[in-house]
Design a protein around this motif. Structure first.
Motif, PDB file in Angstrom:
ATOM      1  N   LEU A 159       0.821  -1.220   0.000  1.00 25.35           N
ATOM      2  CA  LEU A 159       0.000   0.000   0.000  1.00 25.35           C
ATOM      3  C   LEU A 159       0.851   1.265   0.000  1.00 25.35           C
ATOM      4  CD1 LEU A 159      -3.009  -0.837   2.360  1.00 25.35           C
ATOM      5  CD2 LEU A 159      -3.049  -0.401  -0.105  1.00 25.35           C
ATOM      6  N   ARG A 191     -13.790   8.557   2.337  1.00 18.61           N
ATOM      7  CA  ARG A 191     -13.820   9.521   3.441  1.00 18.61           C
ATOM      8  C   ARG A 191     -12.911   9.126   4.603  1.00 18.61           C
ATOM      9  NH1 ARG A 191     -18.280  12.775   2.785  1.00 18.61           N
ATOM     10  NH2 ARG A 191     -18.435  13.245   4.965  1.00 18.61           N
ATOM     11  N   THR A 193     -10.043   9.653   5.787  1.00 20.34           N
ATOM     12  CA  THR A 193      -8.833  10.482   5.721  1.00 20.34           C
ATOM     13  C   THR A 193      -7.746   9.989   6.675  1.00 20.34           C
ATOM     14  OG1 THR A 193     -10.472  12.219   5.596  1.00 20.34           O
ATOM     15  CG2 THR A 193      -8.188  12.886   5.459  1.00 20.34           C
ATOM     16  N   HIS A 194      -8.174   9.383   7.784  1.00 17.84           N
ATOM     17  CA  HIS A 194      -7.151   8.967   8.757  1.00 17.84           C
ATOM     18  C   HIS A 194      -6.225   7.890   8.181  1.00 17.84           C
ATOM     19  CE1 HIS A 194     -10.593   6.316   9.297  1.00 17.84           C
ATOM     20  NE2 HIS A 194      -9.779   5.435   9.848  1.00 17.84           N
ATOM     21  N   TYR A 195      -6.706   7.105   7.188  1.00 23.05           N
ATOM     22  CA  TYR A 195      -5.799   6.157   6.537  1.00 23.05           C
ATOM     23  C   TYR A 195      -4.598   6.904   5.963  1.00 23.05           C
ATOM     24  CZ  TYR A 195      -9.421   2.464   6.331  1.00 23.05           C
ATOM     25  OH  TYR A 195     -10.350   1.520   6.619  1.00 23.05           O
ATOM     26  N   ARG A 197      -3.452   9.868   6.832  1.00 20.92           N
ATOM     27  CA  ARG A 197      -2.588  10.425   7.883  1.00 20.92           C
ATOM     28  C   ARG A 197      -1.598   9.365   8.366  1.00 20.92           C
ATOM     29  NH1 ARG A 197      -4.236  14.866   5.992  1.00 20.92           N
ATOM     30  NH2 ARG A 197      -6.253  15.624   6.654  1.00 20.92           N
ATOM     31  N   ILE A 198      -2.128   8.162   8.571  1.00 19.41           N
ATOM     32  CA  ILE A 198      -1.284   7.090   9.095  1.00 19.41           C
ATOM     33  C   ILE A 198      -0.219   6.693   8.066  1.00 19.41           C
ATOM     34  CG2 ILE A 198      -1.307   4.668   9.814  1.00 19.41           C
ATOM     35  CD1 ILE A 198      -4.208   5.299  10.935  1.00 19.41           C
ATOM     36  N   TYR A 199      -0.633   6.494   6.820  1.00 20.49           N
ATOM     37  CA  TYR A 199       0.319   6.044   5.799  1.00 20.49           C
ATOM     38  C   TYR A 199       1.323   7.123   5.402  1.00 20.49           C
ATOM     39  CZ  TYR A 199      -1.192   1.311   5.184  1.00 20.49           C
ATOM     40  OH  TYR A 199      -1.413  -0.013   5.400  1.00 20.49           O
ATOM     41  N   MET A 200       0.869   8.385   5.379  1.00 18.85           N
ATOM     42  CA  MET A 200       1.823   9.448   5.045  1.00 18.85           C
ATOM     43  C   MET A 200       2.878   9.565   6.140  1.00 18.85           C
ATOM     44  SD  MET A 200       1.207  10.563   2.060  1.00 18.85           S
ATOM     45  CE  MET A 200       2.206  12.043   1.951  1.00 18.85           C
ATOM     46  N   LYS A 201       2.467   9.340   7.376  1.00 20.81           N
ATOM     47  CA  LYS A 201       3.437   9.400   8.472  1.00 20.81           C
ATOM     48  C   LYS A 201       4.479   8.285   8.310  1.00 20.81           C
ATOM     49  CE  LYS A 201       3.892   9.285  13.455  1.00 20.81           C
ATOM     50  NZ  LYS A 201       3.329   9.680  14.736  1.00 20.81           N
ATOM     51  N   GLN A 202       3.973   7.088   7.958  1.00 20.20           N
ATOM     52  CA  GLN A 202       4.902   5.967   7.729  1.00 20.20           C
ATOM     53  C   GLN A 202       5.878   6.296   6.597  1.00 20.20           C
ATOM     54  OE1 GLN A 202       1.507   2.656   8.786  1.00 20.20           O
ATOM     55  NE2 GLN A 202       2.650   2.342   6.936  1.00 20.20           N
TER      56      GLN A 202
END
Lengths: 231, 355
Positions: A159, A191, A193-195, A197-202
């Motif tokens: 992903l 919708r 969006t938190h997915y 946030r989590i993946y961009m942080k990774q």
């Protein structure tokens, strides 16, 4: 070289703004066609075979959004939107209607010209975007699904690869939350969006030198993300 | 003050007062004349007339008359009246209730009008102070722009390239400053015009912080910015554009009021119920001025005369809109401004991937 001069259609009702856009774009090597109203613009876009349109969202005769839809109905030419600050909703709407990027008014000319360059470059090399992404501290080969950081192999999940590929397909330009969620996780998650946030942080943790001061994986607050790679 | 007997509370109090008077009447009955018992009822009527509106007062008078007549005036248990003097008692009771409740109502109305006038005058003073402050803030950059651009236009040919560049740079920078000030005024106006619709979504504090720092790169260039965020900071459900503005205003404020070269620290922490974000500066000593006014519309500038001083007032309005709170704490070496936002339930995480 005249054939290589791209034609830029400027759709903006303020003559003073058209003037400095005309001067700066001409200096940049573009042929400039000006339209002060939306209906005029829809005609000019076709007759002048524009390579790029810069569209102000607030036009006197009709909504800039309609101009975007009308152009998108028959042409894949890149569209840059000029919009006022604090109008995230209309930015998102314009992007979803087919605009490629936006510049927030008031803007410095350098910012606009950078977006024009990115848009014209992407027009010349569409569809897939880059397959090898060079970051300050890392390197990702999207085709071979390989990544490395400072010479050592780096593991990215499927992903994470897919999200990066979606960003790379619009390299230099903005990808909205919805676009990314639909392309990576599917329409059922548009919708969530938190997915992101989590993946961009990774991804930042793996690819950025300083994840809190990212240089490549940039956040456009309230709208989406932008992958910026050095040329 | 009572709410002037609006609603049923006044009537309930009227019934209670008359019941109390009746109990007192039974206790007095053996040793006092019925006329004195009538006085107790009168007292109850006066109390209700002072406290509540005319309706409850008249109700109390009527109930008082009925109870007195039924229970204490012979023949008991009937409404018949033997003695004409009791009719007089009834008349007095009703008249007292009417007169006192009328007096109280007019006094209240006058007090209300008075306090309304005072509030209006206060608001008017605020408005004119705000206007003069705003016009000063907008005119200063405008004066630079008009002066510099007219110099370029009329004397540009006689100037060196470096001088022309300097003037153009001034115009560019002052235009930016003017834009920032106008946005703040518009933002404050929008926030005051009534609660705007929050565009709340899951948001990462790290992203808000990096975006705010990126946007303020120039304003913060001469400070050492330290960012201390725990790795497991939860996502918050907020309007990202507004909360980023809070962060930006706090950081900008810290940099503006402290000497070059001093640190500005951005940090955040989470408890079970809220997330607390802090922006701390370290000029060396706590602020001399009272920090309690910091979040008022003109108090936010710690004595400096730059900017309308709306930054912190905007922060407070935005944080309050999110159900949070914001406060300032003087520290040994400077000032910490913190705000807390409620933590809502966590969203369902994405399905784990096969590694």
């Amino acid at each position: 070289m005249a054939a290589l001069r791209p034609t830029v259609l400027v759709v903006e009702d303020e003559p003073e703004i058209r003037r400095f856009l005309r001067l700066a774009l001409a200096e940049e090597g573009c042929r400039v066609v000006e339209a002060g109203a939306g209906r005029r613009a829809m005609i000019d876009a076709g007759t002048h075979k524009a390579d790029l349109a810069i569209v102000d969202l607030g036009l006197p005769d009709l909504d800039g959004m309609e101009v975007i839809r009308a152009i998108r109905a028959w042409s894949p030419m890149p569209i840059l939107v000029l919009s006022a600050r604090a109008q995230e909703r209309s930015k998102i709407e314009a992007l979803d209607a087919g605009a490629d990027d936006y510049v927030t008014k008031p803007f410095a000319i350098g910012e606009l010209l950078a977006s024009v360059r990115v848009a014209l470059r992407r027009r010349a090399r569409p569809v897939t975007g880059d397959s090898v992404l060079i970051f300050e501290a890392a390197r990702v080969d999207l085709q071979r699904r390989e990544a490395s950081r400072e010479g050592r192999a780096l593991h990215l999940t499927p992903l994470e690869f897919r999200l990066l590929a979606c960003l790379a397909a619009r390299s230099g330009q903005i990808a909205t939350h919805r676009q990314l969620l639909v392309e990576v996780w599917g329409p059922a998650h548009e919708r969530d969006t938190h997915y992101l946030r989590i993946y961009m942080k990774q991804l930042r943790g793996k690819l950025e030198r300083d994840p809190l001061r990212p240089r490549h994986l940039l956040t456009e607050i309230g709208v989406g993300y932008r992958l910026v790679l050095d040329d | 003050m009572s709410s002037s007997g609006a609603g049923s509370a006044g009537y309930i109090r009227a019934i209670a007062a008359i019941s109390a008077a009746t109990l007192a009447g039974f206790a007095m009955e053996a040793r006092f004349d019925p006329v004195n018992i009538a006085m107790v009822y009168l007292l109850a009527v006066v109390v209700i007339a002072l406290r509540d509106a005319r309706g409850p007062a008249m109700t109390a008078a009527l109930l008082g008359v009925l109870s007195f007549d039924l229970l204490f005036v012979p023949p008991r248990g009937t409404l018949d009246v033997d003695d004409a003097q009791y009719l007089f008692t009834f008349g007095v009771m009703l008249a007292v209730a009417w007169i006192i409740s009328g007096l109280v109502a007019s006094v209240r109305a006058r007090a209300l009008a008075q306090s309304g006038l005072e509030a209006e005058a206060r608001a008017e003073r605020m408005r004119s102070a705000l206007l003069s402050s705003i016009s000063h803030d907008l005119r200063t950059p405008l004066a630079v722009m008009q002066g510099a651009s007219s110099t370029l236009r009329e004397r540009g040919a006689d100037l060196s390239q470096a001088e022309r560049d300097a003037l153009a740079t001034d115009i560019f920078e002052q235009a930016g400053e003017l834009g920032a000030r106008i946005s703040k005024i518009l933002q404050m106006t929008r926030l005051e015009a009534g609660a705007p619709r929050l565009d709340a979504d899951w948001t990462s504090i790290e992203e808000l912080a990096s975006s705010a720092l990126e946007g303020l790169a120039r304003a913060l260039a001469k400070h050492r910015v330290l960012v201390a965020l725990p790795d497991d900071l939860p996502l918050i459900r907020v309007d990202a554009v507004l909360i980023e503005q809070v962060l930006a205003n706090l950081l900008e404020n810290a940099a503006r009021h402290t000497p070059e070269g001093t640190p500005v620290q951005f940090s955040a922490s989470a408890s079970a119920s809220e997330v607390v974000v802090s922006v701390e500066d370290f000029p060396g000593a706590p602020p001399a001025a009272d920090v309690s006014m910091l979040f008022e519309k003109f108090g936010g500038e710690r004595g400096a005369n730059r900017g309308v001083g709306l930054g912190l007032a905007i922060c407070r309005a935005i944080v309050v809109l999110h159900g949070g709170r914001i406060w300032a704490e003087p520290t040994e070496r400077g000032l910490a401004v913190r705000f807390a936002l409620p933590r809502t339930h966590a969203p369902a995480p994405p399905e784990p991937e096969a590694r």
